[in-house]
Design a protein around this motif. Structure first.
Motif, PDB file in Angstrom:
ATOM      1  N   MET A 160       0.910  -1.195   0.048  1.00 20.17           N
ATOM      2  CA  MET A 160      -0.095   0.033  -0.060  1.00 20.17           C
ATOM      3  C   MET A 160       0.831   1.204   0.032  1.00 20.17           C
ATOM      4  SD  MET A 160      -2.512   1.633   2.796  1.00 20.17           S
ATOM      5  CE  MET A 160      -1.204   2.497   2.773  1.00 20.17           C
ATOM      6  N   VAL A 161       1.731   1.285   0.911  1.00 12.89           N
ATOM      7  CA  VAL A 161       2.662   2.444   0.987  1.00 12.89           C
ATOM      8  C   VAL A 161       3.476   2.615  -0.571  1.00 12.89           C
ATOM      9  CG1 VAL A 161       4.800   3.313   2.039  1.00 12.89           C
ATOM     10  CG2 VAL A 161       3.299   2.242   3.399  1.00 12.89           C
ATOM     11  N   LEU A 162       3.745   1.704  -1.138  1.00 13.58           N
ATOM     12  CA  LEU A 162       4.438   1.563  -2.294  1.00 13.58           C
ATOM     13  C   LEU A 162       3.490   2.006  -3.631  1.00 13.58           C
ATOM     14  CD1 LEU A 162       7.109  -1.104  -2.165  1.00 13.58           C
ATOM     15  CD2 LEU A 162       7.289   1.320  -1.961  1.00 13.58           C
ATOM     16  N   ALA A 163       2.352   1.544  -3.615  1.00 16.88           N
ATOM     17  CA  ALA A 163       1.555   1.850  -4.666  1.00 16.88           C
ATOM     18  C   ALA A 163       0.274   2.730  -4.866  1.00 16.88           C
ATOM     19  CB  ALA A 163       0.891   0.631  -5.102  1.00 16.88           C
ATOM     20  N   LYS A 164      -0.245   3.124  -3.477  1.00 16.23           N
ATOM     21  CA  LYS A 164      -1.126   4.161  -3.365  1.00 16.23           C
ATOM     22  C   LYS A 164      -0.987   5.315  -3.740  1.00 16.23           C
ATOM     23  CE  LYS A 164      -4.514   5.129   0.158  1.00 16.23           C
ATOM     24  NZ  LYS A 164      -4.757   5.661   1.599  1.00 16.23           N
ATOM     25  N   LYS A 165      -1.926   6.180  -4.016  1.00 18.98           N
ATOM     26  CA  LYS A 165      -1.666   7.431  -4.575  1.00 18.98           C
ATOM     27  C   LYS A 165      -1.374   8.310  -3.668  1.00 18.98           C
ATOM     28  CE  LYS A 165      -3.929  10.864  -7.410  1.00 18.98           C
ATOM     29  NZ  LYS A 165      -5.441  11.439  -7.726  1.00 18.98           N
ATOM     30  N   ILE A 166      -0.301   8.989  -3.577  1.00 20.33           N
ATOM     31  CA  ILE A 166       0.023  10.176  -2.249  1.00 20.33           C
ATOM     32  C   ILE A 166      -0.788  10.870  -1.887  1.00 20.33           C
ATOM     33  CG2 ILE A 166       1.591  11.781  -1.346  1.00 20.33           C
ATOM     34  CD1 ILE A 166       3.811  10.223  -2.817  1.00 20.33           C
ATOM     35  N   PRO A 167      -1.647  10.920  -0.729  1.00 19.82           N
ATOM     36  CA  PRO A 167      -2.924  11.960  -0.422  1.00 19.82           C
ATOM     37  C   PRO A 167      -2.406  13.253  -0.425  1.00 19.82           C
ATOM     38  CG  PRO A 167      -1.970  10.635   1.761  1.00 19.82           C
ATOM     39  CD  PRO A 167      -1.405   9.946   0.398  1.00 19.82           C
TER      40      PRO A 167
END
Lengths: 169, 485
Positions: A160-167
C-alpha cells in the motif's frame, strides 16, 4: 520404466532451463520457464511427493508465471535489447562452482545410500503424504507458519505504501 | 508416530517480547487507519513507550537469567538472544526519535512508516532467537521486508526509488543463495537444527553449503566483496532509515553469524577461518581507502561502516569466546557513534536539504553543540581514547592477538591510520572552513535527545567499559567451551 521417466523429466528440465536463459524473446523465455517448472513437478511425482508437485504447478505455473507474462506484456519489451558482455566470466565461474558441487556430491554420503530405500521409508508412513505435511505444518513447524502470517501483514502494508496514490496535503 | 503439539506444555512467556511487539505494531497501524485525526506524532510516542517497556522486560529477563527453547528448539531465548534484542530495541528507540521531524516533512504515510519500523524490529528480534536454518531464513526475510519499503519511502525522489530497487534485487538474490546453501547442508547432514548440526562430522557438501550461507550473510552485513549495494542504498534512502539500516540489521545478522559459526560450526574452524580473515582484510582496507574520496556525508559513513564491519570480522576470525565478547562490545560502541553521527546529518539536512561534506563547512560557527557532537562521534568511530570506539578496537585486536592473528592486527592498525585521515578532513571542514551561510541551526527536542543519548553512550563505553564488558561476557556464556582451545 520409472528410470526412463526420470531421464525424460530430468533431460527436459535441463534443456528447457537452458532455453530460459538462452532465448532472445522474453515471452519465449517465460514459456521455456513454464516447461521447466512442469517437468520439475514430474520429478516430484516420481519421488512420491504428489503434494509438492501439485503446489509446484498451482503456485509457480499457475500464479507466478501468469504474473511474469502480465509484466512482460505491460512493459512492452523490445526483443533487440543488447546485453552486457559477461558470457565468458559467467561461464568460468559457473563451471568452477559446478565442478565444486559435483566433487562435494560424489564425496558425501548421498551417493552411497540407496535412494530407493529412502523413498520406501516415506511411502511406508501410515497416513498419506499430504496429511503428514499438514500435520507437521501445524505442530512441529507452527512457529514459522505463524511468522509467515505476520510477514504477509507487513507485505500488505508495504504494498500500500508503495502503490497507493499519495494523499494531497 | 503422529506429530503432536500440546500448547499447555509451552512456556509462551519466553517469547513475550515478540508477542508484545506484534501487538504494539498492530495497535499502531490500527489507530492510524481507524482514527485518521489522531496526531501522527502521538503514534511515534506510542511506539517509543511500547518499545521502552519491552526493552525493560528484556532487561528483567536478563537479570533473572530466563532461558529456554520453544517449538521443538526452533526458537531459543538465552543471554545472547536477549543481548541482541535489547540492542535492536535501543536502535529502534533512537531511530523513531530521529524520524519524527524528518517524516513530518514528508507528510504522507506517516503511520505506516512507524508500523514498518516496528515490523522490521520484530523481524530482527526473531532473528536473534533463530535456532535452526528454517527460522534463520524466515526471520532474515522478515526483517529485510520492512526495509525494502522503508528505503523506497520517498516516492517523489528518484534516488530513493533506485535505492529500493537495487536493495530489493540484491536482497532476493542473497536469500536465494542462502536457501541454496541451506539445502546443501541439509542434503549432506540430514538436519537443519543447530543443536544437531553441532555433532556432525564435517563433509565437503556441508562445507560448500556453509560457504553459500556465509556469502548470503556477508551481503547482509555488507562485507567486501559483497558490499556493492551499500553506498547507493545508503545515499538514496531517507536518512533515518539509513541510520537504522546501518546498525540494527547488522547487529541481528551478527547474532545469527555468532550462533552459527562459534557454536554450531566451531568444530570446522580450520575450514572457515581463512574466509573470515579474507573478508576482514578486504572490508577494512577497501572501506577505508574508498571513503577518502567521498564527497557526500552519507556515502562517507557508508564506506566507514564497511570498514567497521571489517574490524568486527577480526573478532569472528579469532573464533574464541573473547572474540565474541569483543564483537558485542564493538557493536555497542558502533551503535552509539553511528546513530549519533547520522542524527547530526539528519538535523543538518532537515534545515538545508543537503548532505554533502562541503555543506558542513563552518558548522562550529552555526552550532557549536552539533560540531562538538560530530567531532566526538567521528573520533569514536576512528578509535580515539577515551571514547567507546577505542576500547572496542583494543578489545577486538587483543582477541586476535591471543589467537596469533598478528597479520590481521597489523592490517587493522594501518587502517586506523587511514581512517583517521578522512574523519579529520570532516573535522577540519566543520571547525576551520568558513560557513557560506552563518544562520544558527535549530535543534528539535527529539533529535536533541538522540544526540545526548548517543554522547552519553559513547563516553560511558569509553570511561566505564567494565560494566559493558561484564554484560557482553555474560551474554556469550554459550561459547565458554571455546575458551579451552
Amino acid at each position: 520404466m520409472i528410470q526412463s521417466f526420470f531421464f525424460y523429466f530430468a533431460g527436459a528440465t535441463i534443456i528447457s532451463s537452458i532455453l530460459t536463459v538462452g532465448l532472445r524473446s522474453p515471452v519465449y523465455c517465460t514459456l521455456a520457464l513454464l516447461s521447466t517448472l512442469l517437468h520439475v513437478a514430474g520429478l516430484f511425482i516420481l519421488l512420491h511427493a504428489e503434494f509438492v508437485a501439485a503446489i509446484q504447478i498451482i503456485v509457480y505455473a499457475g500464479a507466478v508465471l501468469v504474473l511474469y507474462l502480465f509484466v512482460l506484456m505491460l512493459l512492452n519489451l523490445k526483443t533487440t535489447e543488447t546485453f552486457l558482455k559477461q558470457t565468458w566470466i559467467a561461464l568460468f565461474f559457473g563451471v568452477v562452482i559446478f565442478v565444486e558441487i559435483l566433487i562435494g556430491l560424489f564425496k558425501s554420503s548421498i551417493m552411497t545410500t540407496n535412494p530407493l530405500e529412502a523413498t520406501e521409508a516415506v511411502t511406508a508412513a501410515p497416513i498419506g503424504n499430504t496429511e503428514t505435511i499438514g500435520l507437521s505444518l501445524f505442530t512441529e513447524y507452527l512457529l514459522p507458519f505463524e511468522v509467515v502470517g505476520i510477514i504477509l501483514l507487513g507485505a500488505a502494508v508495504g504494498a500500500m505504501v508503495l502503490a497507493k496514490k499519495i494523499p494531497a496535503g | 508416530m503422529a506429530p503432536a503439539l500440546n500448547l499447555a506444555d509451552i512456556d509462551l512467556s519466553l517469547m513475550a517480547p515478540e508477542l508484545w511487539m506484534t501487538l504494539l505494531s498492530c495497535i499502531v497501524i490500527s489507530i492510524d487507519f481507524l482514527f485518521p485525526k489522531f496526531g501522527k506524532d502521538k503514534l511515534a510516542y506510542l511506539s517509543l513507550a511500547g518499545t521502552s517497556l519491552i526493552c525493560l522486560q528484556l532487561i528483567g529477563f536478563f537479570a533473572s537469567g530466563k532461558s529456554g527453547t520453544l517449538f521443538s528448539g526452533m526458537f531459543v531465548l538465552d543471554p545472547l538472544a536477549i543481548f541482541f534484542k535489547i540492542f535492536v530495541l535501543i536502535a529502534t528507540l533512537l531511530i523513531v526519535l530521529s524520524s519524527i521531524d524528518y517524516i513530518n516533512k514528508a507528510k504522507y504515510f506517516r503511520g505506516e512508516y512507524y508500523f514498518l519500523i516496528l515490523f522490521s524490529a520484530l523481524g530482527m528480534m526473531f532473528m536473534s532467537s533463530a535456532n535452526d536454518f528454517l527460522s534463520l531464513y524466515l526471520s532474515l526475510e522478515f526483517s529485510t521486508f520492512g526495509f525494502y519499503v522503508l528505503v523506497t519511502y520517498l516516492r517523489n525522489d528518484l534516488r530513493s526509488s533506485e535505492a529500493g530497487i537495487k536493495f530489493f534485487i540484491l536482497g532476493v538474490l542473497t536469500s536465494s543463495i542462502i536457501i541454496y546453501g541451506i539445502s546443501l547442508v541439509y542434503g549432506a547432514t540430514g538436519t537443519i537444527r543447530f543443536s544437531e548440526l553441532m555433532n556432525i562430522t564435517p563433509s565437503l557438501g556441508a562445507i560448500i553449503g556453509l560457504l553459500f550461507i556465509f556469502i548470503g550473510l556477508g551481503y547482509k552485513i555488507g562485507a567486501v566483496p559483497f558490499h556493492a549495494w551499500i553506498p547507493d542504498v545508503y545515499e538514496g534512502a531517507p536518512t533515518p532509515v539509513t541510520s537504522f539500516l546501518s546498525i540494527a540489521p547488522k547487529g541481528a545478522a551478527f547474532a545469527i553469524t555468532l550462533r552459527v559459526i562459534l557454536s554450531t560450526f566451531s568444530g570446522m574452524r580450520s575450514d572457515w577461518v581463512w574466509f573470515m580473515v579474507g573478508l576482514a582484510v578486504l572490508s577494512m582496507t577497501y572501506g577505508n581507502i574508498v571513503a577518502i574520496a567521498q564527497k557526500n556525508m552519507k556515502r562517507l559513513l557508508a564506506y566507514s561502516g564497511i570498514a567497521q564491519i571489517g574490524n568486527i570480522l577480526v573478532g569472528l576470525a579469532a573464533g574464541t569466546k573473547m572474540g565474541g565478547d569483543a564483537i558485542l562490545f564493538y557493536l555497542l560502541a558502533y551503535l552509539f557513534a553511528n546513530v549519533g553521527a547520522f542524527a547530526v546529518v539528519i538535523i543538518f539536512s532537515n534545515l538545508t536539504d543537503k548532505d554533502d561534506i562541503d555543506d558542513l563547512a563552518g558548522l562550529n560557527r552555526r552550532s557549536p553543540f552539533l560540531a562538538f557532537s560530530l567531532l566526538v562521534f567521528l573520533l569514536s568511530l576512528a578509535g580515539v581514547p577515551p571514547l567507546g570506539g577505542f576500547i572496542a578496537k583494543l578489545y577486538i585486536f587483543a582477541a586476535a592477538i591471543n589467537q596469533n592473528l598478528i597479520f590481521l592486527v597489523i592490517v587493522g592498525l594501518l587502517n586506523i591510520v587511514i581512517s583517521m585521515y578522512y574523519y579529520l578532513v570532516v573535522v577540519k571542514k566543520i571547525y576551520i572552513a568558513e560557513p557560506t551561510d552563518s544562520s544558527k541551526i535549530p535543534i528539535s527536542l527529539p533529535l536533541r535527545a538522540v544526540v545526548y543519548i548517543s554522547l552519553i553512550g559513547v563516553f560511558a563505553l569509553g570511561v566505564f567499559p567494565k560494566t559493558f564488558m561484564d554484560w557482553s561476557m555474560a551474554a556469550t556464556e554459550i561459547f565458554s567451551n571455546l575458551a579451552l582451545k
